[in-house]
Motif scaffolding. Sequence first.
Motif, PDB file in Angstrom:
ATOM      1  N   ASN A  75       0.854  -1.185   0.000  1.00  0.00           N
ATOM      2  CA  ASN A  75       0.000   0.000   0.000  1.00  0.00           C
ATOM      3  C   ASN A  75       0.892   1.238   0.000  1.00  0.00           C
ATOM      4  O   ASN A  75       1.429   1.632   1.015  1.00  0.00           O
ATOM      5  N   LYS A  76       1.069   1.845  -1.180  1.00  0.00           N
ATOM      6  CA  LYS A  76       1.937   3.004  -1.339  1.00  0.00           C
ATOM      7  C   LYS A  76       1.145   4.279  -1.096  1.00  0.00           C
ATOM      8  O   LYS A  76       0.045   4.431  -1.607  1.00  0.00           O
ATOM      9  N   ARG A  77       1.712   5.191  -0.318  1.00  0.00           N
ATOM     10  CA  ARG A  77       1.068   6.473  -0.028  1.00  0.00           C
ATOM     11  C   ARG A  77       2.007   7.605  -0.424  1.00  0.00           C
ATOM     12  O   ARG A  77       3.211   7.474  -0.313  1.00  0.00           O
ATOM     13  N   LEU A  78       1.425   8.696  -0.854  1.00  0.00           N
ATOM     14  CA  LEU A  78       2.196   9.877  -1.227  1.00  0.00           C
ATOM     15  C   LEU A  78       2.301  10.797  -0.024  1.00  0.00           C
ATOM     16  O   LEU A  78       1.288  11.190   0.559  1.00  0.00           O
ATOM     17  N   TYR A  79       3.539  11.107   0.364  1.00  0.00           N
ATOM     18  CA  TYR A  79       3.810  12.019   1.472  1.00  0.00           C
ATOM     19  C   TYR A  79       4.844  13.039   1.036  1.00  0.00           C
ATOM     20  O   TYR A  79       5.667  12.769   0.171  1.00  0.00           O
ATOM     21  N   GLY A  87       9.196  19.807   0.605  1.00  0.00           N
ATOM     22  CA  GLY A  87       9.289  18.357   0.496  1.00  0.00           C
ATOM     23  C   GLY A  87       8.395  17.741  -0.557  1.00  0.00           C
ATOM     24  O   GLY A  87       8.284  16.519  -0.638  1.00  0.00           O
ATOM     25  N   VAL A  88       7.755  18.563  -1.388  1.00  0.00           N
ATOM     26  CA  VAL A  88       6.840  18.060  -2.406  1.00  0.00           C
ATOM     27  C   VAL A  88       7.593  17.265  -3.466  1.00  0.00           C
ATOM     28  O   VAL A  88       7.227  16.125  -3.779  1.00  0.00           O
ATOM     29  N   CYS A  89       8.640  17.815  -4.020  1.00  0.00           N
ATOM     30  CA  CYS A  89       9.397  17.133  -5.077  1.00  0.00           C
ATOM     31  C   CYS A  89      10.073  15.875  -4.540  1.00  0.00           C
ATOM     32  O   CYS A  89      10.121  14.858  -5.226  1.00  0.00           O
ATOM     33  N   TYR A 108       7.801   8.548  -4.271  1.00  0.00           N
ATOM     34  CA  TYR A 108       6.587   7.823  -4.636  1.00  0.00           C
ATOM     35  C   TYR A 108       6.718   7.172  -6.016  1.00  0.00           C
ATOM     36  O   TYR A 108       6.298   6.037  -6.224  1.00  0.00           O
ATOM     37  N   MET A 109       7.312   7.912  -6.962  1.00  0.00           N
ATOM     38  CA  MET A 109       7.459   7.399  -8.323  1.00  0.00           C
ATOM     39  C   MET A 109       8.706   6.545  -8.514  1.00  0.00           C
ATOM     40  O   MET A 109       8.881   5.938  -9.563  1.00  0.00           O
TER      41      MET A 109
END
Length: 66
Positions: free
Chosen positions: A6-10, A20-22, A28-29
Motif C-alpha cells: 500500500n503506497k502512499r504519497l507524502y 518536500g513536495v518534489c 513515490y514514483m
Amino acid sequence: MNDMPNKRLYRSRTERQIAGVCGGLGNYMGIDPTVIRLLFILGLVFVGGTLLAYIVLAIVIPEEPL
C-alpha cells in the motif's frame, strides 16, 4: 491477490528543499527527486502555473510520518 504494498504519497522530511513536495513525488514514483525539481522549474519557466501547483500540493499532501 494484491501483491503490491500500500503506497502512499507524502511530503518528504529528508529530501526537502522547500516543502518536500518534489522529494515526496520522487520517492513515490521511484525516481530521483532532482528530476522532479527540474521538471517543476522548466514548467515554471516555459508553461507557468507550476508555482500554484506546487503550493497546492504542499497544502494537500500530508507530511511523512515520523
